[in-house]
Design a protein around this motif. Structure first.
Motif, PDB file in Angstrom:
ATOM      1  N   LYS A   1      12.875  31.614 -32.804  1.00 43.23           N
ATOM      2  CA  LYS A   1      11.554  31.291 -33.357  1.00 43.23           C
ATOM      3  C   LYS A   1      10.555  32.436 -33.215  1.00 43.23           C
ATOM      4  O   LYS A   1       9.536  32.457 -33.893  1.00 43.23           O
ATOM      5  CB  LYS A   1      10.984  30.039 -32.674  1.00 43.23           C
ATOM      6  CG  LYS A   1      11.705  28.774 -33.041  1.00 43.23           C
ATOM      7  CD  LYS A   1      11.127  27.598 -32.274  1.00 43.23           C
ATOM      8  CE  LYS A   1      11.812  26.293 -32.598  1.00 43.23           C
ATOM      9  NZ  LYS A   1      11.243  25.168 -31.823  1.00 43.23           N
TER      10      LYS A   1
ATOM     11  N   ARG B   1      11.016  35.487 -34.092  1.00 37.48           N
ATOM     12  CA  ARG B   1      11.162  36.434 -35.199  1.00 37.48           C
ATOM     13  C   ARG B   1      10.024  36.266 -36.191  1.00 37.48           C
ATOM     14  O   ARG B   1       9.622  35.162 -36.511  1.00 37.48           O
ATOM     15  CB  ARG B   1      12.473  36.203 -35.953  1.00 37.48           C
ATOM     16  CG  ARG B   1      13.696  36.409 -35.130  1.00 37.48           C
ATOM     17  CD  ARG B   1      14.935  36.063 -35.924  1.00 37.48           C
ATOM     18  NE  ARG B   1      16.103  36.179 -35.068  1.00 37.48           N
ATOM     19  CZ  ARG B   1      17.335  36.005 -35.459  1.00 37.48           C
ATOM     20  NH1 ARG B   1      17.586  35.697 -36.713  1.00 37.48           N
ATOM     21  NH2 ARG B   1      18.325  36.136 -34.616  1.00 37.48           N
ATOM     22  N   ASP B   2       9.547  37.401 -36.712  1.00 44.17           N
ATOM     23  CA  ASP B   2       8.580  37.341 -37.799  1.00 44.17           C
ATOM     24  C   ASP B   2       9.292  37.033 -39.112  1.00 44.17           C
ATOM     25  O   ASP B   2       8.828  36.236 -39.913  1.00 44.17           O
ATOM     26  CB  ASP B   2       7.826  38.672 -37.922  1.00 44.17           C
ATOM     27  CG  ASP B   2       7.003  38.961 -36.685  1.00 44.17           C
ATOM     28  OD1 ASP B   2       6.428  38.020 -36.112  1.00 44.17           O
ATOM     29  OD2 ASP B   2       6.949  40.136 -36.274  1.00 44.17           O
ATOM     30  N   SER B   3      10.432  37.704 -39.330  1.00 43.97           N
ATOM     31  CA  SER B   3      11.220  37.507 -40.540  1.00 43.97           C
ATOM     32  C   SER B   3      12.610  38.088 -40.308  1.00 43.97           C
ATOM     33  O   SER B   3      12.838  38.811 -39.330  1.00 43.97           O
ATOM     34  CB  SER B   3      10.557  38.177 -41.748  1.00 43.97           C
ATOM     35  OG  SER B   3      10.559  39.589 -41.592  1.00 43.97           O
TER      36      SER B   3
ATOM     37  N   TYR C   1      22.246  28.959 -40.480  1.00 51.88           N
ATOM     38  CA  TYR C   1      21.201  29.735 -41.153  1.00 51.88           C
ATOM     39  C   TYR C   1      21.159  29.452 -42.646  1.00 51.88           C
ATOM     40  O   TYR C   1      22.203  29.439 -43.310  1.00 51.88           O
ATOM     41  CB  TYR C   1      21.435  31.234 -40.975  1.00 51.88           C
ATOM     42  CG  TYR C   1      21.464  31.712 -39.551  1.00 51.88           C
ATOM     43  CD1 TYR C   1      20.372  31.539 -38.713  1.00 51.88           C
ATOM     44  CD2 TYR C   1      22.581  32.376 -39.043  1.00 51.88           C
ATOM     45  CE1 TYR C   1      20.395  32.001 -37.400  1.00 51.88           C
ATOM     46  CE2 TYR C   1      22.608  32.847 -37.738  1.00 51.88           C
ATOM     47  CZ  TYR C   1      21.513  32.656 -36.923  1.00 51.88           C
ATOM     48  OH  TYR C   1      21.539  33.111 -35.637  1.00 51.88           O
TER      49      TYR C   1
ATOM     50  N   ARG D   1      11.467  33.387 -50.941  1.00 58.31           N
ATOM     51  CA  ARG D   1      10.919  33.292 -49.581  1.00 58.31           C
ATOM     52  C   ARG D   1      10.549  31.860 -49.223  1.00 58.31           C
ATOM     53  O   ARG D   1      10.510  31.506 -48.059  1.00 58.31           O
ATOM     54  CB  ARG D   1       9.679  34.191 -49.444  1.00 58.31           C
ATOM     55  CG  ARG D   1       9.921  35.675 -49.556  1.00 58.31           C
ATOM     56  CD  ARG D   1      10.784  36.232 -48.441  1.00 58.31           C
ATOM     57  NE  ARG D   1      10.395  35.918 -47.093  1.00 58.31           N
ATOM     58  CZ  ARG D   1       9.502  36.565 -46.367  1.00 58.31           C
ATOM     59  NH1 ARG D   1       8.876  37.602 -46.854  1.00 58.31           N
ATOM     60  NH2 ARG D   1       9.237  36.182 -45.113  1.00 58.31           N
TER      61      ARG D   1
ATOM     62  N   MET E   1      10.952  29.751 -41.312  1.00 61.68           N
ATOM     63  CA  MET E   1      10.286  31.042 -41.250  1.00 61.68           C
ATOM     64  C   MET E   1       8.988  31.016 -42.072  1.00 61.68           C
ATOM     65  O   MET E   1       8.886  30.292 -43.064  1.00 61.68           O
ATOM     66  CB  MET E   1      11.213  32.142 -41.788  1.00 61.68           C
ATOM     67  CG  MET E   1      12.574  32.212 -41.096  1.00 61.68           C
ATOM     68  SD  MET E   1      12.505  32.469 -39.325  1.00 61.68           S
ATOM     69  CE  MET E   1      11.946  34.144 -39.250  1.00 61.68           C
ATOM     70  N   ASP E   2       8.034  31.809 -41.661  1.00 59.88           N
ATOM     71  CA  ASP E   2       6.766  31.934 -42.370  1.00 59.88           C
ATOM     72  C   ASP E   2       6.976  32.862 -43.571  1.00 59.88           C
ATOM     73  O   ASP E   2       7.233  34.055 -43.397  1.00 59.88           O
ATOM     74  CB  ASP E   2       5.711  32.522 -41.421  1.00 59.88           C
ATOM     75  CG  ASP E   2       4.348  32.662 -42.063  1.00 59.88           C
ATOM     76  OD1 ASP E   2       4.223  32.520 -43.303  1.00 59.88           O
ATOM     77  OD2 ASP E   2       3.395  32.933 -41.315  1.00 59.88           O
TER      78      ASP E   2
ATOM     79  N   LYS F   1       5.187  36.378 -43.907  1.00 63.19           N
ATOM     80  CA  LYS F   1       5.502  37.520 -43.030  1.00 63.19           C
ATOM     81  C   LYS F   1       6.377  38.507 -43.803  1.00 63.19           C
ATOM     82  O   LYS F   1       7.330  38.131 -44.478  1.00 63.19           O
ATOM     83  CB  LYS F   1       6.243  37.056 -41.767  1.00 63.19           C
ATOM     84  CG  LYS F   1       5.461  36.090 -40.927  1.00 63.19           C
ATOM     85  CD  LYS F   1       4.477  36.808 -40.057  1.00 63.19           C
ATOM     86  CE  LYS F   1       3.773  35.796 -39.138  1.00 63.19           C
ATOM     87  NZ  LYS F   1       3.119  36.387 -38.043  1.00 63.19           N
TER      88      LYS F   1
END
Length: 184
Positions: free
Chosen positions: A61, A63-65, A143, A149, A174-175, A178
């Motif tokens: 969690k 990770r940015d991307s 995953y 995105r 994920m955001d 980012k």
């Protein structure tokens, strides 16, 4: 005549309304039958993921991307890919050669009993769903990657249902704002 019309209407009311039944767990987590390596080619962003062990999920969690980029190969069973992870505005890259075996793959040069992976069916048209068993299944990584995105809500709900079928913690999404790492 009136009685037969009333009976016909009553019979129609008793017929089940057409609803699509929810997919069973067996259907939701079934591996792809055969994978064409050409369908893998290109870059996909990590959209969501779950890991079976909470400490690893917490680290995930942060990770940015992240993304994977599958490279063209001259073989039908051998392909390479590069994984990139952005964490605290720093990018790290790892490159791997994999050998495809139906819907499964192995990392070249690794012990197959320690790490196995498979591509799982998804209804998302541009997604790729990977299930990795680490340490002979002691740890599972699941995953969801996509060329987009951000996915539709229904696509994310399907992934959440797949994660639940595997008895894993709820996935981290994920955001999409980012930035991804640039190609190496």
């Amino acid at each position: 005549m009136m009685i037969s019309a009333v009976c016909a209407v009553a019979l129609l009311c008793l017929l089940p309304v057409s609803h699509s039944a929810p997919l069973t767990c067996e259907e939701l987590v079934r591996p792809l039958v055969r994978l064409d390596p050409r369908h893998l080619e290109g870059k996909r962003a990590l959209v969501a993921g779950s890991l079976s062990q909470p400490p690893f999920l917490e680290r995930f969690k942060q990770r940015d991307s992240a993304s994977v980029n599958f490279a063209n190969s001259t073989s039908d069973t051998s392909i390479s890919y590069t994984r990139s992870i952005r964490l605290h505005d720093n990018c790290t890259y790892s490159s791997y050669n994999i050998t495809l075996e139906g819907s499964s793959f192995t990392f070249d040069g690794t012990d197959k009993s320690n790490l196995s992976a498979a591509f799982i069916h998804t209804s998302c048209h541009d997604c790729m769903l990977m299930r990795m068993n680490v340490e002979s299944g002691k740890r599972v990584h699941f995953y969801l990657f996509s060329r987009r995105r951000q996915l539709e809500q229904e696509e994310l709900e399907e992934f959440r249902a797949q994660v639940k079928c595997l008895n894993m913690p709820p996935p981290a999404v994920m955001d999409p704002t980012k930035e991804l790492c640039q190609d190496e």
